[in-house]
Design a protein around this motif. Sequence first.
Motif, short mmCIF file in Angstrom:
data_model
loop_
_atom_site.label_atom_id
_atom_site.label_comp_id
_atom_site.label_asym_id
_atom_site.label_seq_id
_atom_site.Cartn_x
_atom_site.Cartn_y
_atom_site.Cartn_z
N LEU A 243 3.63 9.41 47.18
CA LEU A 243 3.89 9.72 45.82
C LEU A 243 2.94 9.23 44.92
N VAL B 87 -0.61 10.63 44.27
CA VAL B 87 -0.63 11.77 44.03
C VAL B 87 -0.09 11.87 42.44
N GLN B 88 0.87 10.88 42.05
CA GLN B 88 1.46 11.33 40.81
C GLN B 88 0.31 11.10 39.78
N PHE C 207 6.46 18.44 38.13
CA PHE C 207 7.14 16.97 38.45
C PHE C 207 7.58 16.27 37.30
N GLU D 102 0.98 19.10 41.14
CA GLU D 102 2.46 18.87 40.59
C GLU D 102 3.51 19.03 41.85
N CYS E 99 3.36 16.55 44.15
CA CYS E 99 3.87 15.44 43.87
C CYS E 99 5.61 15.49 43.91
#
Lengths: 331, 87
Positions: free
Chosen positions: A80, A83-84, A209, A274, A277
């Motif tokens: 996470l 990718v965030q 997200f 998104e 995420c």
Amino acid sequence: MASSSVRRGVSRLSHLLQNTSPLASSAHSCSGRCPGLSSGELAPFGSRMASSQIVRNRMKSVKSIQKITKAMKMVAASKLRGVQVKAENSRGFWQPFVALLGDHPDIESKKNVILTISSDRGLCGGINSTSVKFSKAMFTLSASEEPAKYVILGEKGKVQLQRDSKKNIQMVVTDIQKMPINFTQISMIADEILKNVEFDTIKIIYNKFGSVVSFLPSVATIPSPEVIARESEAGGKLEQLESYEIEGGDSKAEVLQNLSEFQFAAMLFNASLENACSEQGARMSAMDSSTRNASEMLEKLTLKYNRSRQASITTELIEIISGAAALEAAS
Amino acid sequence: MSGAVANQVSGPFWRAAGMTYVAYVNTCSSLVRKCLKEPHKSEAATREQVYYKIATWENGAPAKSDVREILTTAPASGTPSSGTPSK
């Protein structure tokens, strides 16, 4: 006694039961040596702990499941984080388009394409079913002369949508997360969709997200260049586009086409990031709660186990004491 | 660039070759990435890795499926040379 039939049974099995006392009561002798015994009532002779053995096995399996879910949570958390950052950076990609063209999910068109973004793997809470649910709702909303078509990203969306909307699926793209998502890859997918799918508007449905525990099912609308041109003429929804001046040798139609194609690629890039995420976030919270459930279960099982063990010890003690008392009384 | 010249005939040259704008952007950006010098070059190359599976469906059944894959070293092209589904 009424155990003559049982005796016969015992003698038939006597080669197996040589060490078993012939005085064993009827219930015991039949199941005497069954190894995988599971019923609490028919415990093997001389063993009071059969049920506690089962509980112990159960505890072991719960413990190992808990370990797995904990590890999955850790993995999701570390994925996470990567990718965030990417998803947040990619937001700057489509925001100028919304500033320029606005967002018009209610734009009217004949050929609608619904692009459902889902994940390839399960165990991530409800994000796939929400995006499928929204896609189906969008399908009924955008009912025009011809039914809308689905383009699906991700295995789980495909599995859910092919159950009842098989006929309307036009394209399925899976395994996009094998490599980390990058713009080259997404624009190749966008290119393929642009070439092979006829559309007036594409509606991208994805989970936006918010935080680890919150994701918002969202719709992004990509109108085709013709629709943009139609709506930007006086009175349409994109009226303000007329006030821009177009420089260079390109005609307006060309600019609009390039713009629309790039908007699609950029939006798809952001949407898939998104969604990835949200997937990791949802998996994290799902695995967190299942770890918690496992420890709760383990607590209950431990309590049960200890209690039954204590009870059997107490019974044994009582038997010994009362036996001793009886002997004393007899002498 | 030469695009401006070709423009006057029938749109930009890449459009005439059947490319979409995203494919054109992709090709251009991979060219730019090739011009980078070393530490940045291999870093940028990781952004060119492509892998996905694509399937076109007809009448409720998958008709044709394909794997698209571009390794780090190969130049990224917008339209893969092999197995491009027909229109």
